[in-house]
Design a protein around this motif. Sequence first.
Motif, PDB file in Angstrom:
ATOM      1  N   ILE A  38       0.345 -29.776  -3.107  1.00 48.46           N
ATOM      2  CA  ILE A  38       1.153 -29.873  -4.320  1.00 48.46           C
ATOM      3  C   ILE A  38       2.513 -30.458  -3.944  1.00 48.46           C
ATOM      4  N   GLY A  39       3.014 -31.330  -4.807  1.00 48.37           N
ATOM      5  CA  GLY A  39       4.344 -31.891  -4.603  1.00 48.37           C
ATOM      6  C   GLY A  39       5.295 -31.426  -5.689  1.00 48.37           C
ATOM      7  N   PHE A  40       6.441 -30.912  -5.292  1.00 45.29           N
ATOM      8  CA  PHE A  40       7.505 -30.557  -6.236  1.00 45.29           C
ATOM      9  C   PHE A  40       8.553 -31.668  -6.188  1.00 45.29           C
ATOM     10  N   ARG A  41       9.016 -32.101  -7.341  1.00 48.19           N
ATOM     11  CA  ARG A  41      10.088 -33.102  -7.420  1.00 48.19           C
ATOM     12  C   ARG A  41      11.233 -32.476  -8.198  1.00 48.19           C
ATOM     13  N   PHE A  42      12.351 -32.203  -7.509  1.00 50.20           N
ATOM     14  CA  PHE A  42      13.519 -31.571  -8.119  1.00 50.20           C
ATOM     15  C   PHE A  42      14.573 -32.650  -8.358  1.00 50.20           C
ATOM     16  N   ILE A  43      14.928 -32.897  -9.607  1.00 54.37           N
ATOM     17  CA  ILE A  43      15.908 -33.927  -9.944  1.00 54.37           C
ATOM     18  C   ILE A  43      17.209 -33.267 -10.391  1.00 54.37           C
ATOM     19  N   LYS A  44      18.282 -33.535  -9.657  1.00 55.99           N
ATOM     20  CA  LYS A  44      19.597 -33.033 -10.051  1.00 55.99           C
ATOM     21  C   LYS A  44      20.247 -33.981 -11.058  1.00 55.99           C
ATOM     22  N   ASN A  45      20.130 -35.285 -10.803  1.00 49.91           N
ATOM     23  CA  ASN A  45      20.600 -36.265 -11.774  1.00 49.91           C
ATOM     24  C   ASN A  45      19.838 -37.568 -11.576  1.00 49.91           C
ATOM     25  N   GLY A  46      19.581 -38.254 -12.691  1.00 52.59           N
ATOM     26  CA  GLY A  46      18.834 -39.500 -12.622  1.00 52.59           C
ATOM     27  C   GLY A  46      17.807 -39.592 -13.735  1.00 52.59           C
ATOM     28  N   PHE A  47      16.889 -40.556 -13.598  1.00 49.98           N
ATOM     29  CA  PHE A  47      15.842 -40.739 -14.603  1.00 49.98           C
ATOM     30  C   PHE A  47      14.676 -41.454 -13.948  1.00 49.98           C
ATOM     31  N   GLU A  48      13.494 -40.820 -13.991  1.00 53.50           N
ATOM     32  CA  GLU A  48      12.273 -41.392 -13.426  1.00 53.50           C
ATOM     33  C   GLU A  48      11.121 -41.221 -14.404  1.00 53.50           C
ATOM     34  N   ARG A  49      10.221 -42.207 -14.399  1.00 54.59           N
ATOM     35  CA  ARG A  49       9.003 -42.137 -15.203  1.00 54.59           C
ATOM     36  C   ARG A  49       7.813 -42.199 -14.254  1.00 54.59           C
ATOM     37  N   HIS A  50       6.945 -41.185 -14.292  1.00 54.33           N
ATOM     38  CA  HIS A  50       5.780 -41.118 -13.418  1.00 54.33           C
ATOM     39  C   HIS A  50       4.501 -41.158 -14.252  1.00 54.33           C
ATOM     40  N   ILE A  67       8.217 -37.639 -17.495  1.00 49.99           N
ATOM     41  CA  ILE A  67       9.600 -38.116 -17.371  1.00 49.99           C
ATOM     42  C   ILE A  67      10.443 -37.036 -16.714  1.00 49.99           C
ATOM     43  N   LEU A  68      11.109 -37.417 -15.647  1.00 50.32           N
ATOM     44  CA  LEU A  68      12.024 -36.518 -14.957  1.00 50.32           C
ATOM     45  C   LEU A  68      13.437 -37.051 -15.119  1.00 50.32           C
ATOM     46  N   LYS A  69      14.341 -36.192 -15.558  1.00 50.12           N
ATOM     47  CA  LYS A  69      15.731 -36.584 -15.743  1.00 50.12           C
ATOM     48  C   LYS A  69      16.617 -35.467 -15.211  1.00 50.12           C
ATOM     49  N   ASP A  70      17.905 -35.492 -15.596  1.00 57.93           N
ATOM     50  CA  ASP A  70      18.844 -34.496 -15.077  1.00 57.93           C
ATOM     51  C   ASP A  70      18.288 -33.077 -15.219  1.00 57.93           C
ATOM     52  N   TYR A  71      18.304 -32.353 -14.116  1.00 59.74           N
ATOM     53  CA  TYR A  71      17.873 -30.955 -14.073  1.00 59.74           C
ATOM     54  C   TYR A  71      16.469 -30.762 -14.656  1.00 59.74           C
ATOM     55  N   THR A  72      15.516 -31.438 -14.050  1.00 63.92           N
ATOM     56  CA  THR A  72      14.104 -31.200 -14.361  1.00 63.92           C
ATOM     57  C   THR A  72      13.341 -31.048 -13.052  1.00 63.92           C
ATOM     58  N   ILE A  73      12.197 -30.367 -13.144  1.00 67.10           N
ATOM     59  CA  ILE A  73      11.326 -30.142 -11.994  1.00 67.10           C
ATOM     60  C   ILE A  73       9.941 -30.653 -12.345  1.00 67.10           C
ATOM     61  N   GLY A  74       9.384 -31.490 -11.502  1.00 71.48           N
ATOM     62  CA  GLY A  74       8.022 -31.962 -11.688  1.00 71.48           C
ATOM     63  C   GLY A  74       7.115 -31.353 -10.637  1.00 71.48           C
ATOM     64  N   ILE A  75       5.901 -30.988 -11.030  1.00 69.12           N
ATOM     65  CA  ILE A  75       4.893 -30.483 -10.094  1.00 69.12           C
ATOM     66  C   ILE A  75       3.704 -31.426 -10.176  1.00 69.12           C
ATOM     67  N   PHE A  76       3.248 -31.940  -9.038  1.00 72.77           N
ATOM     68  CA  PHE A  76       2.216 -32.966  -9.026  1.00 72.77           C
ATOM     69  C   PHE A  76       1.084 -32.602  -8.064  1.00 72.77           C
ATOM     70  N   ASP A  77      -0.143 -32.930  -8.483  1.00 70.11           N
ATOM     71  CA  ASP A  77      -1.300 -32.832  -7.609  1.00 70.11           C
ATOM     72  C   ASP A  77      -1.276 -34.073  -6.722  1.00 70.11           C
ATOM     73  N   LEU A  78      -1.128 -33.886  -5.422  1.00 70.70           N
ATOM     74  CA  LEU A  78      -0.954 -35.020  -4.524  1.00 70.70           C
ATOM     75  C   LEU A  78      -2.247 -35.754  -4.210  1.00 70.70           C
ATOM     76  N   ARG A  79      -3.359 -35.304  -4.798  1.00 62.95           N
ATOM     77  CA  ARG A  79      -4.596 -36.076  -4.655  1.00 62.95           C
ATOM     78  C   ARG A  79      -4.588 -37.291  -5.579  1.00 62.95           C
ATOM     79  N   ALA A  80      -3.743 -37.240  -6.603  1.00 58.46           N
ATOM     80  CA  ALA A  80      -3.649 -38.345  -7.552  1.00 58.46           C
ATOM     81  C   ALA A  80      -2.570 -39.328  -7.102  1.00 58.46           C
ATOM     82  N   THR A  81      -2.813 -40.606  -7.369  1.00 52.77           N
ATOM     83  CA  THR A  81      -1.811 -41.624  -7.080  1.00 52.77           C
ATOM     84  C   THR A  81      -0.859 -41.735  -8.258  1.00 52.77           C
TER      85      THR A  81
END
Length: 322
Positions: free
Chosen positions: A73-85, A93-107
């Motif tokens: 499992i991958g955790f993505r902790f964003i303090k500031n910024g903007f990403e689209r996965h 969508i990850l932006k300021d103060y968001t946490i993403g959890i991802f299954d790392l088997r997926a690309t």
Amino acid sequence: MTERGIHCTRFSKSQDYSNGLSQLNYRYTINSPQETLSVSRIYQLDRIVLTHSIVDRSQGIFTRCTEEQKGYIGFRFIKNGFERHTDGTNTSILKDYTIGIFDLRATSKYQREKKTEGINLFIQQDCQTEKLLPDSMTSRIIDAEKGMGRVLLEMIFQIAEQFSACSEEENRLLLKHFIQLFCEWLSETAPFLERKNYNELLVIATDFMRRNLQDDRLTIEQTADYCQTSIRTLQKVFQVADFSFSQYLNDLRLTAAAIRLYQTNDSITAIAFQCGFNNSAYFSKRFKEKYHLSPNQYRKKMQTMPKAADLADCPLSAKFIN
């Protein structure tokens, strides 16, 4: 380089950072018309990988490349910024103060739309973390702008900042404690947050409960009145995930107490009252039921790892509750 038994590598170029991850079985590409990397560190401890980076606008892909059958499992902790996965099915969508959890088997394909500061934490799935992503999900996004989510997000940045200053055993303990707290928090709140009809009500109710943990007489009636809803409706919100109001409140109190035991030198009696227990003996009994250690044993185990003189620099020494 190696610092106190921990593998730590710093990078100043994006391609070097990408190559560093590839040596750990992670494929990461970064495409940008100019050099985007301004800060980057990779820490490896056992099977755990923690990275901290500040990266400008860019895009690319990320996946775990290995024949190993065990899930990660991958955790993505964003303090500031903007990403689209996107993984081809879901877009997150990850932006300021968001946490993403991802299954790392997926690309995952990402598009970073502005300079972003973030931390990645890659861990192997086990009985504790496997419930974070049910079988039907490859990703989930958590709002960490306030409440316990923000505490945990800021906590992982503090851990990363002090990682090289702590010993291997100290870092192992800190990460174990952090992952345990994160899983406990998410298991308590996520079942409600994922139900759209109850989302707004839950946020209001839980924020009210956290702000009033010291009140040993806090009731569901008071909480329902604050939320401007009926007691029956509020009970239903908790029953959806097989919790009662009192069970949920008790877990909130014990989690807050565990954090205070680590972060402060307040007496056990003081912490018991601060977290809404009017009897320290009863508090100790309930704490031991949850953590399998007495409050004193828990504090000694957690606080004796960093030396007393270094407590001010300990990643978890920041105040949780003012």
